[in-house]
Write a protein that holds these residues in place. Structure first.
Motif, PDB file in Angstrom:
ATOM      1  N   VAL A 133       0.820  -1.207   0.000  1.00  0.00           N
ATOM      2  CA  VAL A 133       0.000   0.000   0.000  1.00  0.00           C
ATOM      3  C   VAL A 133       0.853   1.255   0.000  1.00  0.00           C
ATOM      4  O   VAL A 133       1.814   1.373   0.764  1.00  0.00           O
ATOM      5  N   ARG A 134       0.509   2.201  -0.869  1.00  0.00           N
ATOM      6  CA  ARG A 134       1.066   3.550  -0.844  1.00  0.00           C
ATOM      7  C   ARG A 134      -0.095   4.529  -0.746  1.00  0.00           C
ATOM      8  O   ARG A 134      -1.246   4.160  -0.985  1.00  0.00           O
ATOM      9  N   SER A 135       0.191   5.767  -0.411  1.00  0.00           N
ATOM     10  CA  SER A 135      -0.895   6.731  -0.276  1.00  0.00           C
ATOM     11  C   SER A 135      -0.480   8.092  -0.814  1.00  0.00           C
ATOM     12  O   SER A 135       0.703   8.423  -0.905  1.00  0.00           O
ATOM     13  N   ALA A 136      -1.499   8.884  -1.174  1.00  0.00           N
ATOM     14  CA  ALA A 136      -1.315  10.268  -1.615  1.00  0.00           C
ATOM     15  C   ALA A 136      -2.515  11.053  -1.114  1.00  0.00           C
ATOM     16  O   ALA A 136      -3.632  10.530  -1.065  1.00  0.00           O
ATOM     17  N   MET A 137      -2.283  12.322  -0.736  1.00  0.00           N
ATOM     18  CA  MET A 137      -3.356  13.111  -0.140  1.00  0.00           C
ATOM     19  C   MET A 137      -3.844  14.247  -1.035  1.00  0.00           C
ATOM     20  O   MET A 137      -4.739  15.002  -0.651  1.00  0.00           O
ATOM     21  N   THR A 138      -3.259  14.368  -2.237  1.00  0.00           N
ATOM     22  CA  THR A 138      -3.715  15.366  -3.201  1.00  0.00           C
ATOM     23  C   THR A 138      -3.781  14.738  -4.586  1.00  0.00           C
ATOM     24  O   THR A 138      -3.161  13.696  -4.846  1.00  0.00           O
ATOM     25  N   GLY A 139      -4.499  15.397  -5.473  1.00  0.00           N
ATOM     26  CA  GLY A 139      -4.597  14.896  -6.832  1.00  0.00           C
ATOM     27  C   GLY A 139      -3.274  14.916  -7.557  1.00  0.00           C
ATOM     28  O   GLY A 139      -2.914  13.966  -8.256  1.00  0.00           O
ATOM     29  N   ARG A 140      -2.522  15.998  -7.384  1.00  0.00           N
ATOM     30  CA  ARG A 140      -1.232  16.102  -8.053  1.00  0.00           C
ATOM     31  C   ARG A 140      -0.271  15.041  -7.553  1.00  0.00           C
ATOM     32  O   ARG A 140       0.459  14.429  -8.337  1.00  0.00           O
TER      33      ARG A 140
END
Length: 227
Positions: free
Chosen positions: A29-36
């Motif tokens: 699992v990886r994560s991102a908190m913005t669209g960019r």
């Protein structure tokens, strides 16, 4: 090798809840908190599947979905508090494969993820039969059987059944199906699709009033059951 899943959500509690849930199932699992950040993550290290929120702080999730689709065919499962028909249709038309509304059940989310990943593992080749439960679609011989019984379909019914069955578990919007079956200018003729689905159900469903194969997503489209 474990499937890699990218979670895109600006709510830390969602990431904190979903990430360990997926890791217990053996996923990376990886994560991102913005669209960019999500778009950059996909370009840098393409994931096997993306769990995407729509309400992101910089770029709307629908735009992220469309941008990701320019370079990636990874399944996109939308996980969003937006449950309106229009939001679902826009996301699915932009390239999302499925849509789960918050609050969500852990088992439902995991089942949708498994279904999406199975489609990657078992691509349908153009000439081989499609087998869905006891339904067999033999494209080479233009023949459909359910158990030991042959089902006689019109060419358009066969085309629709074949198209839907290639995407088990995936929500397909009315517009997407219309364009695939009737061409690029048929997107605003949903009555054609309703009539064809009705006639197809009468022929393939054991009980057309309670469909087993072709499931309705109200006001959005249809989903072929993941049997």
């Amino acid at each position: 090798m474990a499937a890699q899943i990218l979670i895109v959500d600006d709510e830390p509690n969602i990431i904190a809840t979903v990430s360990p849930l997926l890791r217990t199932q053996g996923y990376e699992v990886r994560s991102a908190m913005t669209g960019r950040a999500a778009i950059d993550a996909v370009e840098r290290e393409p994931p096997d599947l993306i769990v995407l929120d729509l309400g992101l702080p910089d770029i709307d999730g629908v735009e992220v979905c469309a941008e990701v689709r320019r370079s990636s065919s990874a399944p996109i499962l939308v996980l969003s508090a937006r449950g309106a028909e229009g939001d679902k249709v826009r996301a699915l038309d932009a390239g999302a494969d499925d849509y789960v509304t918050k609050p969500f059940g852990a088992e439902e989310l995991l089942a949708r993820i498994r279904a999406a990943l199975r489609r990657l593992d078992t691509p349908v080749r153009s000439s081989e039969p499609i087998v869905r439960g006891d339904l067999v679609i033999d494209r080479a011989r233009f023949r459909v059987t359910r158990g030991s019984d042959e089902v006689r379909l019109t060419p358009k019914e066969f085309e629709l059944l074949t198209y839907l069955a290639q995407y088990p578990g995936r929500v397909l919007t009315h517009r997407t199906i219309l364009k695939a079956i009737w061409g690029p200018h048929a997107g605003d003729q949903p009555e054609h699709l309703r009539v064809l689905v009705g006639s197809l159900r009468k022929k393939i469903e054991p009980d057309p009033a309670s469909p087993r194969y072709i499931l309705t997503e109200p006001w959005v489209g249809y989903r072929f059951a993941d049997l």
